[in-house]
Scaffold this active site. Structure first.
Site, short mmCIF file in Angstrom:
data_model
loop_
_atom_site.label_atom_id
_atom_site.label_comp_id
_atom_site.label_asym_id
_atom_site.label_seq_id
_atom_site.Cartn_x
_atom_site.Cartn_y
_atom_site.Cartn_z
N ASP A 1 -22.81 -15.35 -53.04
CA ASP A 1 -22.56 -13.93 -52.87
C ASP A 1 -21.37 -13.71 -51.95
OD1 ASP A 1 -24.80 -13.45 -54.43
OD2 ASP A 1 -26.14 -13.31 -52.70
N GLY B 1 -32.92 -15.70 -58.67
CA GLY B 1 -33.98 -15.09 -59.45
C GLY B 1 -33.82 -15.31 -60.95
N ASN C 1 -27.46 -18.89 -52.52
CA ASN C 1 -28.88 -18.85 -52.88
C ASN C 1 -29.16 -20.05 -53.77
OD1 ASN C 1 -31.38 -18.28 -54.15
ND2 ASN C 1 -31.04 -16.08 -53.99
N TYR D 1 -33.79 -5.13 -57.19
CA TYR D 1 -34.95 -5.36 -58.05
C TYR D 1 -35.54 -4.09 -58.66
CZ TYR D 1 -34.58 -9.94 -55.95
OH TYR D 1 -34.10 -11.16 -55.52
N ARG E 1 -26.33 -19.61 -56.65
CA ARG E 1 -25.53 -18.38 -56.75
C ARG E 1 -24.89 -18.09 -55.41
NH1 ARG E 1 -29.08 -14.38 -56.78
NH2 ARG E 1 -28.30 -13.60 -54.79
N SER F 1 -32.65 -12.55 -50.64
CA SER F 1 -32.85 -11.30 -51.37
C SER F 1 -32.60 -10.06 -50.52
CB SER F 1 -34.25 -11.23 -51.98
OG SER F 1 -34.38 -12.16 -53.02
N GLU G 1 -40.57 -12.51 -50.51
CA GLU G 1 -40.07 -12.40 -51.88
C GLU G 1 -41.13 -12.76 -52.92
OE1 GLU G 1 -35.88 -14.00 -52.22
OE2 GLU G 1 -36.40 -14.73 -50.22
N GLU H 1 -23.42 -15.90 -48.47
CA GLU H 1 -24.44 -16.95 -48.48
C GLU H 1 -24.53 -17.57 -49.86
OE1 GLU H 1 -28.55 -15.67 -48.12
OE2 GLU H 1 -27.97 -13.63 -48.68
#
Length: 309
Positions: A250, A276, A272, A209, A248, A143, A15, A270
């Site tokens: 998901d 980002g 994070n 992205y 965050r 990611s 990443e 998961e």
């Protein structure tokens, strides 16, 4: 006087490019707020890190993503040196990065996740470990790096064993149909629920992205009970791992004919611990939805930085 902040960015993980963009955006936002801000493209060079930490900054803003920056390694170094840093501490970072270990904690807290198994690469390629469709992913990447969906009728191998760069362990989970949701958490507050609608395929690295590849719908157009439960579970997952700062969560929400919808069809994929901070990133977007500017967000993160106790 405003704090001196060192932004760690780049790194050597898969990443890296995303982290460089995150770090640049963070540095720009902090300078706009008057912080004395420096940056370091940290490639696991400890001598370079030690040099950047002298004179000692007041805070390190950890904008690294993936291995060595998000998994507790850098956090441990900063704890030893007594330098406050943003995001979660060593233990929460390490556990969150290990998807299998995190699932065990989530299960104990009553948070539903897709059941999965961890196998070696050869076993994953030898045949179907679970019924199709299923998801193959690295056990310790973020990611959506390395994620593959194996569907009925697929003949090609999901990955090339010789060039799989994500370690010996492979996590295999049943595929959950439905909708992609994500929830940012800021301190003790879940921010909002966003539905992610990829233009094609699934929400993979490219969809995350590349501008125009995914539509972000905020607030997510889902039943209110599902919306509120998503907020509750994201905050519960944050607390279960012992996260701090920003994280965050998901989710997949199965509202298909077979799933039937309802809060019982929410699955946490998961957490994070270092989301980002790019122009396409979700936590800044959710914060803006609630009237929190990007500069306010990164300033809050700096002012709430600390070491592990």
């Amino acid at each position: 006087m405003m704090k001196r902040v060192l932004v760690l960015m780049g790194g050597r993980s898969a990443e890296r490019e995303v982290s460089l963009v995150s770090g640049a955006e963070v540095a720009k936002g902090l300078r706009a707020r008057g912080y004395d801000t420096a940056t370091l493209d940290f490639r696991n060079d400890m001598a370079a890190l030690m040099a950047a930490l002298e004179p000692r900054p007041d805070v390190v803003f950890n904008a690294l993503h993936g291995r060595y920056g998000e998994d507790g390694c850098v956090q441990g170094v900063l704890d030893l040196m007594g330098v406050p840093y943003t995001h979660s501490g060593l233990l929460a970072s390490a556990v969150a990065m290990d998807k299998t270990m995190a699932k065990r904690l989530f299960a104990d807290a009553g948070i539903r996740c897709p059941e999965g198994v961890v196998v070696d690469r050869a076993t994953a390629l030898a045949g179907d470990v679970v019924a199709r469709p299923y998801v193959i992913k690295p056990n310790n990447e973020g990611s959506s790096v390395g994620v593959r969906i194996v569907r009925a009728g697929d003949n090609a191998k999901p990955f090339d064993e010789a060039t799989w760069p994500y370690g010996e362990q492979v996590l295999i989970e049943p595929y959950v149909p439905g909708r992609e949701l994500t929830v940012g958490v800021m301190g003790d507050r879940a921010l909002a629920v966003t539905e992610l609608q990829p233009q094609a395929g699934f929400y993979d690295y490219e969809a995350k992205y590349t501008a125009g590849k995914t539509t972000h719908v905020i607030p997510a157009p889902i039943p209110d009970d599902v919306y509120q439960e998503s907020l509750r579970l994201a905050l519960l997952a944050h607390r279960t791992l012992g996260c701090r700062g920003v994280s965050r969560a998901d989710f997949r929400y199965d509202d298909t004919a077979e799933g039937g919808g309802g809060t019982g069809r929410l699955y946490l994929l998961e957490v994070n611990t270092q989301p980002g901070m790019t122009p396409l990133s979700l936590v800044p977007e959710q914060a803006a939805h609630l009237g929190i500017s990007f500069t306010d967000l990164v300033a809050w993160m700096v002012e709430n930085a600390r070491c592990d106790d």
